[in-house]
Motif scaffolding. Structure first.
Motif, short mmCIF file in Angstrom:
data_model
loop_
_atom_site.label_atom_id
_atom_site.label_comp_id
_atom_site.label_asym_id
_atom_site.label_seq_id
_atom_site.Cartn_x
_atom_site.Cartn_y
_atom_site.Cartn_z
N ASP A 161 151.79 28.64 2.30
CA ASP A 161 151.77 27.32 2.94
C ASP A 161 152.14 26.25 1.92
O ASP A 161 151.30 25.82 1.14
N ARG A 162 153.38 25.83 1.95
CA ARG A 162 153.87 24.86 0.96
C ARG A 162 153.24 23.48 1.09
O ARG A 162 153.33 22.67 0.19
N HIS A 163 152.60 23.22 2.20
CA HIS A 163 151.97 21.92 2.41
C HIS A 163 150.45 21.98 2.28
O HIS A 163 149.75 21.06 2.66
N PHE A 164 149.96 23.08 1.70
CA PHE A 164 148.52 23.25 1.52
C PHE A 164 148.03 22.29 0.44
O PHE A 164 148.66 22.12 -0.59
N TYR A 165 146.89 21.70 0.70
CA TYR A 165 146.27 20.80 -0.27
C TYR A 165 144.79 21.12 -0.34
O TYR A 165 144.09 21.07 0.66
N LEU A 166 144.33 21.48 -1.49
CA LEU A 166 142.91 21.76 -1.70
C LEU A 166 142.21 20.44 -1.96
O LEU A 166 142.43 19.80 -3.00
N ASN A 167 141.37 20.03 -0.99
CA ASN A 167 140.74 18.73 -1.20
C ASN A 167 139.66 18.81 -2.26
O ASN A 167 139.17 19.88 -2.61
N LYS A 168 139.28 17.67 -2.77
CA LYS A 168 138.36 17.59 -3.90
C LYS A 168 136.98 18.13 -3.56
O LYS A 168 136.32 18.72 -4.42
N ILE A 169 136.55 17.94 -2.34
CA ILE A 169 135.21 18.41 -1.95
C ILE A 169 135.15 19.93 -1.98
O ILE A 169 134.19 20.51 -2.51
N VAL A 170 136.17 20.59 -1.45
CA VAL A 170 136.20 22.05 -1.46
C VAL A 170 136.30 22.56 -2.90
O VAL A 170 135.62 23.51 -3.28
N PHE A 171 137.13 21.92 -3.70
CA PHE A 171 137.26 22.32 -5.10
C PHE A 171 135.92 22.17 -5.83
O PHE A 171 135.51 23.07 -6.57
N MET A 172 135.25 21.06 -5.62
CA MET A 172 133.96 20.84 -6.26
C MET A 172 132.93 21.84 -5.78
O MET A 172 132.09 22.30 -6.56
N LEU A 173 132.98 22.21 -4.51
CA LEU A 173 132.07 23.22 -3.97
C LEU A 173 132.30 24.57 -4.65
O LEU A 173 131.35 25.27 -5.01
N ILE A 174 133.56 24.92 -4.86
CA ILE A 174 133.89 26.17 -5.56
C ILE A 174 133.37 26.12 -7.00
O ILE A 174 132.77 27.08 -7.49
N VAL A 175 133.58 25.01 -7.68
CA VAL A 175 133.12 24.86 -9.06
C VAL A 175 131.59 24.94 -9.13
O VAL A 175 131.04 25.61 -10.00
N VAL A 176 130.91 24.29 -8.19
CA VAL A 176 129.45 24.34 -8.17
C VAL A 176 128.97 25.77 -7.95
O VAL A 176 128.01 26.21 -8.61
N CYS A 177 129.61 26.50 -7.08
CA CYS A 177 129.24 27.91 -6.84
C CYS A 177 129.43 28.73 -8.11
O CYS A 177 128.57 29.56 -8.46
N ILE A 178 130.53 28.52 -8.81
CA ILE A 178 130.78 29.23 -10.06
C ILE A 178 129.71 28.90 -11.09
O ILE A 178 129.17 29.79 -11.77
N VAL A 179 129.37 27.63 -11.21
CA VAL A 179 128.35 27.21 -12.16
C VAL A 179 126.99 27.81 -11.80
O VAL A 179 126.28 28.32 -12.68
N ILE A 180 126.63 27.81 -10.52
CA ILE A 180 125.35 28.36 -10.10
C ILE A 180 125.26 29.85 -10.41
O ILE A 180 124.24 30.33 -10.92
N VAL A 181 126.32 30.58 -10.13
CA VAL A 181 126.33 32.01 -10.41
C VAL A 181 126.16 32.26 -11.91
O VAL A 181 125.37 33.12 -12.32
N ASN A 182 126.87 31.51 -12.72
CA ASN A 182 126.77 31.70 -14.16
C ASN A 182 125.40 31.27 -14.70
O ASN A 182 124.88 31.91 -15.61
N LEU A 183 124.85 30.22 -14.15
CA LEU A 183 123.50 29.82 -14.56
C LEU A 183 122.50 30.92 -14.24
O LEU A 183 121.60 31.22 -15.03
N LYS A 184 122.65 31.51 -13.05
CA LYS A 184 121.73 32.57 -12.64
C LYS A 184 121.83 33.78 -13.56
O LYS A 184 120.81 34.36 -13.96
N PHE A 185 123.05 34.18 -13.92
CA PHE A 185 123.22 35.38 -14.72
C PHE A 185 122.99 35.18 -16.21
O PHE A 185 122.61 36.14 -16.90
N PHE A 186 123.19 33.99 -16.73
CA PHE A 186 123.13 33.82 -18.17
C PHE A 186 122.08 32.83 -18.65
O PHE A 186 121.31 33.14 -19.54
N THR A 187 122.03 31.65 -18.08
CA THR A 187 121.11 30.64 -18.59
C THR A 187 119.67 30.93 -18.18
O THR A 187 118.76 30.86 -19.01
N TYR A 188 119.45 31.23 -16.91
CA TYR A 188 118.09 31.42 -16.41
C TYR A 188 117.69 32.89 -16.34
O TYR A 188 116.72 33.23 -15.66
#
Length: 128
Positions: free
Chosen positions: A53-80
């Motif tokens: 889809d050449r007109h696909f645009y990943l909006n900032k909210i979805v991107f931030m949600l993905i980043v937050v999920c990645i951070v939470i998973v890493n916090l769970k496995f390594f920090t906490y």
């Protein structure tokens, strides 16, 4: 999961070797893994944009949600969690040959993720 912890172990050892003074190596390894995961997600988004889809645009909210999920998973496995410390002890007991082969595989995967990320942007900019 063992592979995920081995990736962390190799990055932890890497940061221990190159850091002077040696501190926050676990934090640096965790941030490195998060960066690799974000780059991998961005590569998939770029490939989707290029090939589907050449007109696909990943909006900032979805991107931030993905980043937050990645951070939470890493916090769970390594920090906490201290499970990674047990895995590090196990990995240190591996033979030198096994650690060498595992290290080569890990660094090849890291290089492939980085090169894939760069190439996905190259393809994306070829569209314009």
């Amino acid at each position: 999961m063992r592979g995920y912890y081995y990736l962390f172990y190799k990055l932890f050892i890497f940061w221990e070797k190159i850091s002077f003074p040696k501190f926050w190596s676990a934090f640096k390894a965790e941030v490195s893994i998060m960066a690799l995961e974000i780059w991998l997600v961005m590569s998939v988004v770029n490939y989707y944009t290029v090939f589907i889809d050449r007109h696909f645009y990943l909006n900032k909210i979805v991107f931030m949600l993905i980043v937050v999920c990645i951070v939470i998973v890493n916090l769970k496995f390594f920090t906490y969690s201290s499970v990674w410390k047990d895995y590090n002890v196990r990995f240190e007991r591996l033979s030198k040959n096994q650690n060498l082969i595992g290290g080569i595989i890990v660094w090849c995967i890291i290089c492939m993720i980085i090169l894939n990320f760069i190439y996905s942007f190259y393809l994306l900019y070829q569209l314009d």
